[in-house]
Design an enzyme around this catalytic site. Sequence first.
Site, PDB file in Angstrom:
ATOM      1  N   GLY A  43       0.388  -0.953   0.157  1.00  0.00           N
ATOM      2  CA  GLY A  43       0.294  -0.472  -0.246  1.00  0.00           C
ATOM      3  C   GLY A  43       1.066   1.681  -0.129  1.00  0.00           C
ATOM      4  N   CYS A  44       1.590   1.037   0.448  1.00  0.00           N
ATOM      5  CA  CYS A  44       2.533   2.264   0.826  1.00  0.00           C
ATOM      6  C   CYS A  44       3.448   2.659  -0.684  1.00  0.00           C
ATOM      7  CB  CYS A  44       3.806   2.647   2.463  1.00  0.00           C
ATOM      8  SG  CYS A  44       2.636   2.206   3.728  1.00  0.00           S
TER       9      CYS A  44
END
Length: 149
Positions: A43-44
């Site tokens: 996600g990051c």
Amino acid sequence: MLKVGDHLPDFESVNQEGETVNSSDLKGKKLIVFFYPKANTPGCTAEACDLNDNLSLLQKEGYQLLGVSADSVKAQKKFHEKFGFQYPLIADESKDVVEKFGVWQLKKFMGREFMGIVRITFIFDEKGICIRVIDKVKTKEAASQILEN
């Protein structure tokens, strides 16, 4: 947590190169500060890459960009180099910056509760006043969320 109308908190930390970054040096331009839980996670990575891919659009609107997590300088450098980010990443190991912004919070995941960084983006005007908070960041659409008004 910081909210619209609040001032950019005073902080000093280091970037992925170990160089000092001082909040007072960030005033005078529009500023995006995005907080992410952990470097090099799916996600990051999606969020940071989307912002990097759209950096010219953000800069065209007058923004400078700063990513922050509690990762080490070494982890931030590796993340920065791996994806060729064109903006600095803060290594906030002391959690001083995340605490000042109020993004170090109780999180729940798979039945567990723990303290961690919540994914939030703050947008500041040239005077260092928070003009927008995005608390439901879509990792693959982070830049478009910022650019939509």
